[in-house]
Write a protein that holds these residues in place. Sequence first.
Motif, PDB file in Angstrom:
ATOM      1  N   THR A 177       0.767  -1.071  -0.112  1.00  0.00           N
ATOM      2  CA  THR A 177       0.073   0.013  -0.061  1.00  0.00           C
ATOM      3  C   THR A 177       0.763   1.219  -0.037  1.00  0.00           C
ATOM      4  N   ILE A 178       1.871   1.249   0.789  1.00  0.00           N
ATOM      5  CA  ILE A 178       2.872   2.379   0.814  1.00  0.00           C
ATOM      6  C   ILE A 178       3.348   2.698  -0.613  1.00  0.00           C
ATOM      7  N   LEU A 179       3.806   1.719  -1.457  1.00  0.00           N
ATOM      8  CA  LEU A 179       4.291   1.896  -2.400  1.00  0.00           C
ATOM      9  C   LEU A 179       3.361   2.400  -3.699  1.00  0.00           C
ATOM     10  N   VAL A 180       1.952   1.789  -3.419  1.00  0.00           N
ATOM     11  CA  VAL A 180       0.929   2.276  -4.575  1.00  0.00           C
ATOM     12  C   VAL A 180       0.609   3.516  -4.037  1.00  0.00           C
ATOM     13  N   THR A 181       0.421   4.042  -3.019  1.00  0.00           N
ATOM     14  CA  THR A 181       0.135   5.326  -2.673  1.00  0.00           C
ATOM     15  C   THR A 181       1.174   6.369  -3.197  1.00  0.00           C
ATOM     16  N   ALA A 182       2.500   6.033  -2.996  1.00  0.00           N
ATOM     17  CA  ALA A 182       3.490   6.996  -3.531  1.00  0.00           C
ATOM     18  C   ALA A 182       3.522   7.177  -5.023  1.00  0.00           C
ATOM     19  N   PHE A 183       3.264   5.760  -5.899  1.00  0.00           N
ATOM     20  CA  PHE A 183       3.154   5.927  -7.158  1.00  0.00           C
ATOM     21  C   PHE A 183       1.927   6.551  -7.527  1.00  0.00           C
ATOM     22  N   ILE A 184       0.701   6.392  -7.102  1.00  0.00           N
ATOM     23  CA  ILE A 184      -0.429   7.066  -7.441  1.00  0.00           C
ATOM     24  C   ILE A 184      -0.156   8.780  -7.307  1.00  0.00           C
ATOM     25  N   GLU A 185       0.419   9.050  -6.214  1.00  0.00           N
ATOM     26  CA  GLU A 185       0.477  10.471  -6.037  1.00  0.00           C
ATOM     27  C   GLU A 185       1.440  11.219  -6.968  1.00  0.00           C
ATOM     28  N   VAL A 186       2.556  10.248  -7.545  1.00  0.00           N
ATOM     29  CA  VAL A 186       3.368  10.714  -8.467  1.00  0.00           C
ATOM     30  C   VAL A 186       2.492  10.708  -9.751  1.00  0.00           C
ATOM     31  N   VAL A 187       1.846   9.841 -10.223  1.00  0.00           N
ATOM     32  CA  VAL A 187       1.015   9.876 -11.281  1.00  0.00           C
ATOM     33  C   VAL A 187       0.003  11.151 -11.514  1.00  0.00           C
ATOM     34  N   LYS A 188      -0.575  11.452 -10.242  1.00  0.00           N
ATOM     35  CA  LYS A 188      -1.638  12.525 -10.027  1.00  0.00           C
ATOM     36  C   LYS A 188      -0.776  13.760 -10.353  1.00  0.00           C
ATOM     37  N   ARG A 189       0.592  14.111  -9.803  1.00  0.00           N
ATOM     38  CA  ARG A 189       1.210  15.429 -10.323  1.00  0.00           C
ATOM     39  C   ARG A 189       1.728  15.463 -11.440  1.00  0.00           C
ATOM     40  N   THR A 190       2.038  14.295 -12.079  1.00  0.00           N
ATOM     41  CA  THR A 190       2.759  14.476 -13.470  1.00  0.00           C
ATOM     42  C   THR A 190       1.877  14.255 -14.491  1.00  0.00           C
ATOM     43  N   THR A 191       0.621  13.785 -14.431  1.00  0.00           N
ATOM     44  CA  THR A 191      -0.104  13.497 -15.795  1.00  0.00           C
ATOM     45  C   THR A 191      -1.380  14.244 -15.396  1.00  0.00           C
ATOM     46  N   LYS A 192      -2.328  14.284 -16.398  1.00  0.00           N
ATOM     47  CA  LYS A 192      -3.768  14.995 -16.194  1.00  0.00           C
ATOM     48  C   LYS A 192      -4.775  13.795 -16.224  1.00  0.00           C
ATOM     49  N   ILE A 193      -4.701  12.962 -15.259  1.00  0.00           N
ATOM     50  CA  ILE A 193      -5.590  11.751 -15.324  1.00  0.00           C
ATOM     51  C   ILE A 193      -6.698  12.232 -14.323  1.00  0.00           C
ATOM     52  N   ALA A 194      -7.904  11.728 -14.843  1.00  0.00           N
ATOM     53  CA  ALA A 194      -9.192  12.218 -14.167  1.00  0.00           C
ATOM     54  C   ALA A 194      -9.085  11.565 -12.750  1.00  0.00           C
ATOM     55  N   ALA A 195      -9.662  12.374 -11.844  1.00  0.00           N
ATOM     56  CA  ALA A 195      -9.763  11.617 -10.246  1.00  0.00           C
ATOM     57  C   ALA A 195     -10.724  10.621 -10.304  1.00  0.00           C
ATOM     58  N   ARG A 196     -11.477  10.126 -11.551  1.00  0.00           N
ATOM     59  CA  ARG A 196     -12.403   9.129 -11.398  1.00  0.00           C
ATOM     60  C   ARG A 196     -11.697   7.797 -11.626  1.00  0.00           C
ATOM     61  N   TYR A 197     -10.563   7.939 -12.446  1.00  0.00           N
ATOM     62  CA  TYR A 197      -9.822   6.943 -12.818  1.00  0.00           C
ATOM     63  C   TYR A 197      -8.834   6.487 -11.795  1.00  0.00           C
ATOM     64  N   LEU A 198      -8.489   7.254 -10.772  1.00  0.00           N
ATOM     65  CA  LEU A 198      -7.540   6.807  -9.801  1.00  0.00           C
ATOM     66  C   LEU A 198      -7.837   5.563  -9.048  1.00  0.00           C
ATOM     67  N   PRO A 199      -8.916   5.350  -8.492  1.00  0.00           N
ATOM     68  CA  PRO A 199      -9.225   4.121  -7.868  1.00  0.00           C
ATOM     69  C   PRO A 199      -8.888   2.818  -8.673  1.00  0.00           C
ATOM     70  N   ILE A 200      -9.446   2.925  -9.974  1.00  0.00           N
ATOM     71  CA  ILE A 200      -9.021   1.788 -10.946  1.00  0.00           C
ATOM     72  C   ILE A 200      -7.629   1.739 -11.038  1.00  0.00           C
ATOM     73  N   THR A 201      -6.897   2.856 -11.212  1.00  0.00           N
ATOM     74  CA  THR A 201      -5.211   2.822 -11.420  1.00  0.00           C
ATOM     75  C   THR A 201      -4.613   2.377 -10.136  1.00  0.00           C
ATOM     76  N   SER A 202      -5.206   2.594  -9.132  1.00  0.00           N
ATOM     77  CA  SER A 202      -4.419   2.125  -7.768  1.00  0.00           C
ATOM     78  C   SER A 202      -4.620   0.558  -7.788  1.00  0.00           C
ATOM     79  N   ILE A 203      -5.748   0.034  -8.048  1.00  0.00           N
ATOM     80  CA  ILE A 203      -5.860  -1.491  -7.926  1.00  0.00           C
ATOM     81  C   ILE A 203      -4.955  -2.084  -9.086  1.00  0.00           C
ATOM     82  N   VAL A 204      -4.757  -1.420 -10.207  1.00  0.00           N
ATOM     83  CA  VAL A 204      -3.983  -2.164 -11.188  1.00  0.00           C
ATOM     84  C   VAL A 204      -2.619  -2.067 -10.831  1.00  0.00           C
ATOM     85  N   VAL A 205      -2.169  -0.987 -10.206  1.00  0.00           N
ATOM     86  CA  VAL A 205      -0.930  -0.660  -9.668  1.00  0.00           C
ATOM     87  C   VAL A 205      -0.445  -1.710  -8.807  1.00  0.00           C
ATOM     88  N   GLY A 206      -1.422  -1.698  -7.546  1.00  0.00           N
ATOM     89  CA  GLY A 206      -1.239  -2.648  -6.520  1.00  0.00           C
ATOM     90  C   GLY A 206      -1.021  -4.164  -7.184  1.00  0.00           C
TER      91      GLY A 206
END
Length: 86
Positions: A14-43
Amino acid sequence: MDLTTLLIIASAITILVTAFIEVVKRTTKIAARYLPITSIVVGIFVAIIVTPFADYDYYTMVVAGAIAGLSACGLFDLTKVAKEDK
């Protein structure tokens, strides 16, 4: 494999996934509604990468990765609610 071990593995991922998702949020323009799916896939992806270094099978690590992704997305929602309360 007991549930305690599975949750310990998921907590570490979870620590790694949270950090990676934060990097994705700050570097890309991904919509907030896709972040939960992205975090599951990254996990799940992180769990598969870590599997050769662990003593557990792929199924256990994939389940732990999915739990980690769900936890990370819940953590994301929790921080969003906390910011709205201020």
